[in-house]
Scaffold this motif. Sequence first.
Motif, short mmCIF file in Angstrom:
data_model
loop_
_atom_site.label_atom_id
_atom_site.label_comp_id
_atom_site.label_asym_id
_atom_site.label_seq_id
_atom_site.Cartn_x
_atom_site.Cartn_y
_atom_site.Cartn_z
N PRO A 58 0.83 -1.20 0.00
CA PRO A 58 0.00 0.00 0.00
C PRO A 58 0.87 1.25 0.00
N PRO A 59 0.31 2.40 -0.44
CA PRO A 59 1.11 3.62 -0.55
C PRO A 59 1.79 4.03 0.76
N HIS A 60 1.09 3.89 1.89
CA HIS A 60 1.70 4.33 3.14
C HIS A 60 2.85 3.43 3.57
N GLN A 61 2.92 2.21 3.01
CA GLN A 61 4.06 1.34 3.31
C GLN A 61 5.24 1.66 2.39
N ASP A 209 -7.21 8.39 4.74
CA ASP A 209 -5.91 7.95 4.27
C ASP A 209 -4.89 8.09 5.40
N PRO A 210 -4.17 7.02 5.78
CA PRO A 210 -3.19 7.12 6.86
C PRO A 210 -2.14 8.20 6.64
N LEU A 211 -1.87 8.54 5.37
CA LEU A 211 -0.87 9.56 5.07
C LEU A 211 -1.42 10.97 5.23
N ALA A 232 -16.56 2.35 17.10
CA ALA A 232 -15.34 3.12 16.87
C ALA A 232 -14.64 2.66 15.60
N ASN A 233 -14.20 3.59 14.79
CA ASN A 233 -13.47 3.26 13.57
C ASN A 233 -12.14 2.60 13.91
N MET A 234 -11.58 1.89 12.97
CA MET A 234 -10.28 1.24 13.16
C MET A 234 -9.27 1.83 12.19
N PRO A 235 -8.06 2.13 12.68
CA PRO A 235 -7.02 2.60 11.75
C PRO A 235 -6.45 1.43 10.96
N GLU A 236 -5.92 1.73 9.79
CA GLU A 236 -5.24 0.70 9.02
C GLU A 236 -3.90 0.38 9.68
N GLU A 237 -3.45 -0.85 9.53
CA GLU A 237 -2.11 -1.19 10.01
C GLU A 237 -1.07 -0.39 9.23
N ASN A 456 6.82 5.23 9.99
CA ASN A 456 5.54 4.80 9.41
C ASN A 456 4.64 6.02 9.24
N ALA A 457 3.40 5.79 8.81
CA ALA A 457 2.50 6.89 8.50
C ALA A 457 2.10 7.70 9.72
N ARG A 458 2.30 7.14 10.93
CA ARG A 458 1.90 7.86 12.13
C ARG A 458 3.03 8.68 12.75
N ASN A 459 4.27 8.27 12.55
CA ASN A 459 5.37 8.99 13.19
C ASN A 459 6.34 9.61 12.21
N GLY A 460 6.09 9.46 10.91
CA GLY A 460 7.04 9.91 9.91
C GLY A 460 6.84 11.33 9.41
N PHE A 461 5.91 12.08 10.00
CA PHE A 461 5.64 13.45 9.54
C PHE A 461 5.80 14.47 10.65
N GLY A 462 6.67 14.19 11.59
CA GLY A 462 6.93 15.16 12.65
C GLY A 462 6.16 14.88 13.91
N VAL A 463 6.56 15.56 14.98
CA VAL A 463 6.01 15.29 16.30
C VAL A 463 4.55 15.72 16.41
#
Length: 666
Positions: A58-61, A209-211, A232-237, A456-463
Amino acid sequence: MGKHKRPQTLHSKSGADAPNGHKSPAANGANGVNGANGVNGAFNAQRKPDIHQNGNPPPHQRKFPPPSIFQRALLKGILHRPSDIFFIFRILTAAIWAIVRLHCFELPYHILTRFKKSSKQHPAEWAWWNSVFFSVIRAGGSKVSTMGQVRFIGHLIEHTMQIDNFFIKNVKVTRGVQFKVNREILLRPERATLAEVREELRRKGFSHDPLNPSQAFFESLHPKGGPNAPVANMPEEVGSIDDDGTYTLKGEWIEALDDPKNPDPRPRSKTVILYFHGGAHVFCSPKTHTHMLARLCKAVGPGTRAFSLDYRLAPENPFPAAIHDAFAAYLYLTEPDHAALALDEESAAHELAVDPRDLVVGGDSAGGNLAATFMLYMARYVQPSTEPKFVLPHAALLLSPWTDLTSSVPAAKNVDWYCYCPGPIGISPLDKNAYISFKENYSGYYLCGEPDLILNARNGFGVDRRWEWYSHLVQHPLASAAYSVEGTLAGLTNTLVQTATHDRLVDDSRLYAHRLGLENPGRLTRIEIYKDMVHVHQALPLLFKSARIAIDNLARFIERSRYIRDEHERISVTPSRSFAAVLRKVPVRESHADQGGEEEEVAKVAKVKAVPAFMQPTMARGKSAEDGVEWVVVEQNGRETAGDEGTAINILINAWPLRTQHAKEE
């Protein structure tokens, strides 16, 4: 024992039409199970851009590079930097100082008081060498500050904990069991359940989109509204898997064998325990818990088996990867020929399906969190979109479960030196500055990963983006179950929670048991609080008699839950609080008289059927009128009394930092 096959279909809440206009298998007649539109094909057309297609990740990977060779070394616990050498020196220094301090400052005091009074370093009820052991462990653990160091300590624990294996006989351990999981097929029930929630976001133009997630998506992870709130919604891995959309899970089997010298008079057990090890979701493995599970299997009886899952850990595979692995392990045990699984030769040796009626789920610490949230995941995300319904485990064993990832409750902030478990290990979702500065934020590792080692998509765009993810995910009911919205925990199974007065997670355990009892009045909920014991003391049977007592109590609870299950199926009535009371030989109150014939039928059966030995009042049953929970305090000699130990429950309820904020918003 033959295979227990169940044709599985998926459906949407809208009736015959599945999400996006696809026919549900039930509406496809002969094509329902394996046909082109069945369980293996009905949802193929629903694949979203964030799922593997045509063999591409997937794109976020693809967005982030894999970790370097040095980062991979640290993730494996291989210390190679100069600072790591200094870390080992600091551990040794801290351990030596802990021993010196204990003997020079604490020991004289205890000699003068004849060891009848406790101090900060030594509870009066402990043997002196126990305090020496825990002082060293605690002092060394306090110096851990990086993921590489955590994994290094995990390897030491793996080797140390296996010493107990030499004292256990007549147990068979099979390691190296592994099987492939197709993530897309595995998650079809979840995606079907969430189809309406996600379609509503798309309809309003909000990105999931996780990104590039929208604020509306973040808020859908922890919806408000009490019992009427949407799921509750679920985030993608966001962790990496193979290019074909699969990944490999491993585990080990443990089986209690017959003792030829001392035959067990009990019938051969069919119980199978699906177990999740602890380790803050970031370290440890099935090897660290082999000895404890072996003792538990032997306590239940010959024939008892346990499958200890080596689930995917953070920071490589953050939430909710471990929960998906738990579901895959459940399928491996109950439906090994499921389309989402591919077994190798070693796994095929255990392919004989387990009757789900004989299944028990359990875990300790982070594994207790996983066991609790797995049951919640099955009830809220899998069952609503699956026909016929899965048969869920009849009992859950939660050992010091981590049910509040924010460390908001008082015990999580305790600084006493009795417990080796560090604290706190989580951060409030309202304190961004603390989140940024906190180095040992294990809940942050679990939810977002570790940007210094693997992006990853959660920690790769800054604090700021990482904080946004953390502050919302930590409120998810599958993360902090103890503080989920009202009604979330309803419909779960018989549950035993074990904790201890010196457990860093004692308040997590007590609050979760209270919530579970309130929302499941027809189920058996019991919490045992062990006096002067520490976090997951069950794993230390060589040190504590209370550990061996606790393991025996786990076995007795399994039998008690099985007995209740059998009685329920024999009488064929819906479980209720009054029904559970009859099984405990408690007279039915007049307030239940309106249930008429059902109560009379239950009472007649209870009178003529003898109660087994494990149902006799050797287990204290001080059931609270407030929440229906059996609150039990267990002394070190095993004596049980009805009662509670710790901070008042109403204080724990109000400790959730978002409670005040939600009240203001309402």
